[in-house]
Design a protein around this motif. Sequence first.
Motif, mmCIF file in Angstrom:
data_model
loop_
_atom_site.group_PDB
_atom_site.id
_atom_site.type_symbol
_atom_site.label_atom_id
_atom_site.label_comp_id
_atom_site.label_asym_id
_atom_site.label_seq_id
_atom_site.Cartn_x
_atom_site.Cartn_y
_atom_site.Cartn_z
ATOM 1 N N ASP A 175 -72.243 96.633 20.882
ATOM 2 C CA ASP A 175 -72.417 97.624 21.354
ATOM 3 C C ASP A 175 -72.511 98.766 22.176
ATOM 4 O O ASP A 175 -71.251 98.049 23.068
ATOM 5 C CB ASP A 175 -73.796 97.746 22.352
ATOM 6 N N HIS A 227 -80.849 100.287 20.218
ATOM 7 C CA HIS A 227 -80.984 99.401 18.946
ATOM 8 C C HIS A 227 -81.506 99.092 17.359
ATOM 9 O O HIS A 227 -80.774 99.135 16.767
ATOM 10 C CB HIS A 227 -81.048 98.625 20.268
ATOM 11 N N SER A 279 -74.027 93.164 23.762
ATOM 12 C CA SER A 279 -75.005 94.095 23.392
ATOM 13 C C SER A 279 -75.632 93.850 25.242
ATOM 14 O O SER A 279 -74.993 92.300 25.940
ATOM 15 C CB SER A 279 -76.011 94.023 22.672
#
Lengths: 438, 443
Positions: free
Chosen positions: A240, A317, A338
């Motif tokens: 991420d 996400h 993340s």
Amino acid sequence: MRPSKRLITLVFILAAVSIFIGLTLPDGAGMVVMIWGGAVLFGLVDLLMTPSAKTFDLNADLVETGFTGANAPLNLSIRAKKNSLPAYLEMRLHHGTEITPTPAAQVLFNAPGTKQHQMSWPLGLRERGQSKLTRLSVRFQSRFGLFEMLPSWPLDLNIDIVANIAPVLNGEIHTQMLPLLDGLKDMNLRGEGSEFHQLREFQIGMDPRSIDWKRSARMRNMVARETRAERNHQIIICLDSGHLMGEHIDQLSKLDHAINASLSLAWAGGIGGDNVGFYNFDSRPQTFIPPRPGKRAFGHIQRHSAVLQQDTAETNHTLGLTRLASHLSRRSLVVVFSDFVDSTSAELLVENLSVMTRKHLVLYVALRDPDLQAIAHPDHASMAAVSEAVSARQILREREAVLDKLQRLGILCLDTHPKHLTASLISRYIDIKAQERI
Amino acid sequence: MTDTSAPSHVEAPVSNTPMIVVAILLVLGFVMLSMLGSGQTDRQLNKSAIGVETLGAWLDDQGVDNRLSHPRVHPSAEQLSLRILPLYDTDLSAYTTTPETRDEHIIQDDLRDILQRNYSLKIQEIRSIVLMPKWRGGLNVTGIAHEQSLIPIGNLQPLLPQLGLHSIRLRRSGPNFEQLSSHGAEIALFQAQFFDARTLPDTCKSVVTFGKDALVIACKQADDRPVVYIVSDPDLMNNHGLKVAENARFTLNFINNLRGTDERPVYIDRSSQLLVTVERPDEYQEYERGSDEFERFFTYPFSLLWAVLLIVLAMLFWRGSRRFGPLNASGGPSRAQSKRAAIAAKARLLRLSGNDGRMVADFVSSQIEDLAKRNFGHVTSGEAEARFMALVARRHPKLAKEFSAVSDTLMANPPEMSAHQRHRLLATYHSLLKKVMEHHGPH
């Protein structure tokens, strides 16, 4: 060159004396001129007795490449061609934002008569990218301390700051992977590894269940089956790069910590015989590097991660993980790096990981914030500290609740301090391999 | 976290400067408020029964151009025909004290101080109609024109010589309306106040006479000075008097009579300050301005001062213009700082909510829960404390007893516990916790 504080103080004193003379003596002009003339003469003598910066010879050397989070030494050598170096020298560097010299200003104390001084100045490398040192500024006092001499030298030293692969280069990853490479013999866990590796002569101490009775009968000697962990699994490193990953922990951003650990995992995957892929997303899906044998994948991932920057927008996400799922046709180990702020903002993350875990084995990696831990456990008992601790603990509780929820959904979680991230991640990878969970 | 962020528990030294600035501003604010307050009192007087606010409106209505005085407007004396100046001061040489109680307001004679010098200058500037004082502050406070609200004649005696009326006597009729006819109007005055016409000085003559008494007198000043008209009874022109009988008609006729063909406005002067500007050409003096005046600033010892100042400035500028090393990187707001700010804000709200006891109980409870987790792994919260205490008790019974007692008290948060007691117990708990952690590991 500029006047020192000492000279400024002297000027103020002389100014006060001059005004006093002007107010009290009607014909004190001559006396005032003499006083100021004496001061100017004193200053000139001071300058004449001070070594000129032009007589200094400076050499600077810096490595061409450095790792984020590590220090790169700047080797400096300063030499006086005439006379000797000043007793006290202070130095500062003009540098890019990616570099943090430690300390910011270097101070040299030279013994009287010293002609040359060599030193190594550690430069903290804080962000990936290309950075440069443009100039070195030096400050030293004149002979009587009336002036500060401020010479500077252009440097033009470049350094490429890349993700930290020191654990790969120094063999740390290889050492950690050894139990897996050597199969049953060195593994501490029982029952791991189901792929046949070779037949070996049975030795006392080996597990009797490993004896291959049919082949022993044929060879008229006791032989045992040696197995090893299954190979050619898919590992997908999913990064991420949204705005939350820009938070700095231990001088590096979470994204940099994640990239460092990812590269180590890619190398470990190569050693473990698995195929490693890479994927990153932020507010939109970004690059997907298909899984390939580990050591080839390592080069690709390293090149791509060198230019990876975190986005300023919030991570999506749903979009990111859905796109990843569409790329994967085979059960894989998906390692997701993340972050989240609270349980509400983590809802989408949990939901999407739970969808992904139906088909794949998901390992969610989160980084602990040591400062938050320090606030939650104060070392003094004032009411202010207690209130802050209660407040910080609420954040930690929410974090724990989210991680608990993930674990209940069958998602593996790794919540660790950034310093231990690489080692913990490789260790967890070995466990997963050994337990044949992929 | 980041290298730029400072630890949260390190508090910056608190500077007193902002508080000093705030205190100064407050004092200034109060001073200005008090000044505004005094202006408010002045405005109230103008609008009261004994003020002259209505006179301006009445003259406007009758087509007589007039100007009401304003503290920030300074008309020229040449642009005005007549000044109407009500007096509310019985002694031009004394200052009155500000009344504080209602009773003091009622018996207050001097409602607006005016200096002798200011009065003299005012009547010298243009022709003036001066209204004598008559009523006390009681009239404004009670709203009743009672005999007790009148300024005693004796109290007005110091004022008369200050107005240039040395031998004159004042007389006041009883509590009834005196009526007379003058300037084509019927005048009625309650508790009328007159000058005794027989005691008028040589410089004055009666303009409006009522029997042996004079209601309005005209007094000469020096030859080049204008005549001043003094009205013995202000009710002739003030707010409540104008409405009585034909006093308003009389006032209009009287003023028109005085103005004649003069079209310049009437100035209703409600201020004790000198607001009218007068040009005095005899005081103007032309000075020669040459370079000599300027050169005096550069003769000794001034030359010495300038030289020293220049040297000091040059040195300071020299030092300030040269910098050692690069500019310091500005530490912009980072995410770590915003997280810390959020924690600090939440902590502040917790403190402001006034539930320190519950906050401490939660803190202690969660710390023990953490310790229990370290020792036993995940356990339910209620069970965790008991199990951990039992563990400590097995190894260090005395320490466990003390620790348990203090933590139980803090977690129970009894209502009678004072803030001081809580703070003391918290300190004890913290020191005991350190001992416990020595034996049972860190958090």
